[in-house]
Design an enzyme around this catalytic site. Structure first.
Site, PDB file in Angstrom:
ATOM      1  N   ASP A  32      -0.892   0.251  13.510  1.00 41.10           N
ATOM      2  CA  ASP A  32      -2.300   0.659  13.619  1.00 41.10           C
ATOM      3  C   ASP A  32      -3.212  -0.536  13.312  1.00 41.10           C
ATOM      4  OD1 ASP A  32      -1.610   0.618  10.887  1.00 41.10           O
ATOM      5  OD2 ASP A  32      -3.092   2.155  10.370  1.00 41.10           O
ATOM      6  N   ASP A  72      -1.136  -5.531  10.175  1.00 43.80           N
ATOM      7  CA  ASP A  72      -0.328  -5.176  11.356  1.00 43.80           C
ATOM      8  C   ASP A  72      -0.343  -6.325  12.365  1.00 43.80           C
ATOM      9  OD1 ASP A  72      -0.193  -1.841  11.237  1.00 43.80           O
ATOM     10  OD2 ASP A  72      -2.028  -2.688  10.417  1.00 43.80           O
ATOM     11  N   ASN A  83      -5.777   2.597  10.352  1.00 45.43           N
ATOM     12  CA  ASN A  83      -6.745   1.602   9.899  1.00 45.43           C
ATOM     13  C   ASN A  83      -8.070   1.726  10.650  1.00 45.43           C
ATOM     14  OD1 ASN A  83      -5.240   0.333   7.890  1.00 45.43           O
ATOM     15  ND2 ASN A  83      -4.186  -0.977   9.359  1.00 45.43           N
ATOM     16  N   THR A 104       4.364   0.447  10.693  1.00 43.72           N
ATOM     17  CA  THR A 104       3.434  -0.196   9.766  1.00 43.72           C
ATOM     18  C   THR A 104       2.107   0.555   9.654  1.00 43.72           C
ATOM     19  OG1 THR A 104       2.584  -1.699  11.485  1.00 43.72           O
ATOM     20  CG2 THR A 104       4.454  -2.471  10.165  1.00 43.72           C
ATOM     21  N   PHE A 120      -2.222   4.173   1.388  1.00 37.56           N
ATOM     22  CA  PHE A 120      -3.055   4.601   2.511  1.00 37.56           C
ATOM     23  C   PHE A 120      -2.249   5.160   3.682  1.00 37.56           C
ATOM     24  CE2 PHE A 120      -5.237   3.732   6.536  1.00 37.56           C
ATOM     25  CZ  PHE A 120      -6.409   4.452   6.348  1.00 37.56           C
ATOM     26  N   ASN A 121      -1.225   4.449   4.160  1.00 41.38           N
ATOM     27  CA  ASN A 121      -0.495   4.906   5.349  1.00 41.38           C
ATOM     28  C   ASN A 121       0.076   6.306   5.158  1.00 41.38           C
ATOM     29  OD1 ASN A 121      -0.946   2.573   6.819  1.00 41.38           O
ATOM     30  ND2 ASN A 121       1.051   1.663   6.365  1.00 41.38           N
ATOM     31  N   HIS A 156       0.769  -6.720   3.482  1.00 45.51           N
ATOM     32  CA  HIS A 156       1.662  -5.569   3.408  1.00 45.51           C
ATOM     33  C   HIS A 156       2.650  -5.514   4.577  1.00 45.51           C
ATOM     34  CE1 HIS A 156      -1.079  -4.049   0.309  1.00 45.51           C
ATOM     35  NE2 HIS A 156      -2.080  -4.232   1.154  1.00 45.51           N
ATOM     36  N   ASP A 157       2.123  -5.333   5.778  1.00 47.08           N
ATOM     37  CA  ASP A 157       2.963  -5.015   6.936  1.00 47.08           C
ATOM     38  C   ASP A 157       3.944  -6.121   7.329  1.00 47.08           C
ATOM     39  OD1 ASP A 157       1.662  -2.596   6.981  1.00 47.08           O
ATOM     40  OD2 ASP A 157       0.275  -3.156   8.561  1.00 47.08           O
TER      41      ASP A 157
END
Length: 309
Positions: A9, A14, A38, A123, A164-165, A239-240
Site C-alpha cells: 500500500d 513500501d 497508507n 507490507t 497500523f497495518n 518497516h516494510d
C-alpha cells in the site's frame, strides 16, 4: 531464484521495499497488488505504478485490490505519508496500465500458473490476502510462505497496542494469521530497530541516479513524522523493507516461533497481535516472529540496492 508476489500500500516504506525487491538478483517478482491503507486505493495503486515506472519494470503485472477493509471503514495514514501517499518523491507518471482484473484474481492466476509454490510479501493491510484465501482455498497449496510487515510484540504505533497495518483490517489479519500457512512476521519490535540515520540518507543523496534522488526526497518527508520527540528515534524506521531483506539475508535477523493471534473485539486492544511469548496458552506456534536485525548490514543492503540502478 525465489518467486514472490508483493501486496503493498505505497507508502514510503513500501516504495523502498519495491526498490530492494527489484534490485535483488535472487528475487523474481511475478506480480504486484495493492491494498488500501497508507492512502486510498486509487492512490496506492498509482504509487505502485509510479514506482515501477521509475524502476523500469513495466512488465510486472499490477492490480488494485479491495476498496476497503472487510468489517470497518478505511483508515489512511495521511499524517505519515502525505496527501499522495508518497509526498517528497520525484516520480514519473505511470507509462503502463494496470491489469483489468482485481488483485485477488491476479494473485489466483499467478499462483495457478506457477510451477512451484510462491512467497507472498505483504507490507500493507491483509485485506486482499484474506479474501484470496476465502475465494480460492484450493490454491493455498501454491503459497510457500507469507512474509509480512505488521503487528508487534507488546507495542503499537496506531493505538498503544496495535500496529497500523493490522489495525486497518484486524479481521483480515486474523484470517491470514490463523490460515495454517508458514508465516514470518516483521513487527514493530523489529522494524523500530531498522532505522536509517541522517548521515546514511546523505550517502544515498550522493548516489547519482533517479532512484536515489527520489528515495532521498521520500526519506526527507517521511522523516518529518518520525522526527517527533514522542518517538525518541535517532533515525527513521524502515518497516516494510525488512521483509525483502529477510528474504535475501535471513542471517541478518534473529527470531523465534510463537503462537500469535489478533484481537478483534477489545475496546482498547482491537488490532493487537497477541504474541504468546511464554506459551501460556499451550497452542501451536504458528508464526516465526523476527526479533532482531543487524542494522548496519540492513542499511548497506538498501544502499547497494539503490546504487544498482
Amino acid at each position: 531464484m525465489k518467486k514472490i508476489i508483493i501486496d503493498c500500500d505505497p507508502g514510503h516504506d513500501d516504495a523502498l521495499a519495491l526498490v530492494m525487491a527489484v534490485a535483488a538478483p535472487d528475487l523474481d517478482i511475478l506480480a504486484v497488488t495493492t491494498s488500501a491503507g497508507n492512502q486510498t486505493p486509487d492512490k496506492t495503486l498509482n504509487n505502485a505504478m509510479r514506482m515501477l515506472t521509475l524502476l523500469k519494470q513495466r512488465n510486472i503485472p499490477v492490480a488494485g485490490g479491495n476498496k476497503k477493509p472487510l468489517m470497518q471503514d478505511l483508515i489512511v495514514a495521511e499524517n505519515v505519508h502525505g496527501e499522495t501517499g508518497l509526498d517528497g518523491a520525484v516520480l514519473p507518471d505511470p507509462d503502463f496500465m494496470p491489469a483489468k482484473i482485481p488483485a485477488v484474481q491476479l494473485i489466483a492466476e499467478t499462483l495457478s500458473s506457477a510451477a512451484e509454490p510462491v512467497t507472498l510479501v505483504v507490507t500493507g493491510p491483509m485485506t486482499n490476502i484474506a479474501l484470496f484465501l476465502q475465494i480460492y482455498p484450493q490454491l493455498k497449496i501454491k503459497i510457500a510462505q507469507i512474509v509480512f510487515m505488521g503487528g508487534a510484540m507488546n507495542t503499537g504505533n496506531y493505538t498503544p497496542s496495535s500496529e497500523f497495518n493490522i489495525a486497518v483490517d484486524p479481521e483480515s489479519a486474523k484470517i491470514v494469521i490463523n490460515s495454517g500457512l508458514p508465516l514470518i512476521m516483521a513487527g514493530l519490535n523489529l522494524t523500530h530497530q531498522a532505522q536509517i540515520y541522517q548521515e546514511e540518507i546523505e550517502n544515498i543523496r550522493k548516489i547519482d541516479n533517479e532512484v536515489a534522488h527520489s528515495t532521498a526526497g521520500q526519506l526527507d518527508f517521511y522523516g518529518i513524522y518520525y522526527g517527533q520527540d514522542k518517538w525518541g528515534f535517532k533515525g527513521i524506521p524502515l518497516h516494510d523493507p525488512c521483509t525483502i531483506a529477510w528474504l535475501q539475508h535471513p542471517e541478518y535477523f534473529e527470531g523465534a516461533d510463537y503462537h500469535v493471534d489478533v484481537e478483534v473485539a477489545g475496546t482498547l486492544t482491537r488490532g493487537e497481535t497477541v504474541v504468546d511469548r511464554f506459551n501460556l496458552l499451550n497452542l501451536p506456534k504458528n508464526v516465526h516472529v523476527l526479533t532482531t536485525v543487524q542494522r548496519q548490514k540492513f542499511i548497506q543492503l538498501l544502499t547497494d540496492a539503490i546504487a544498482s540502478f
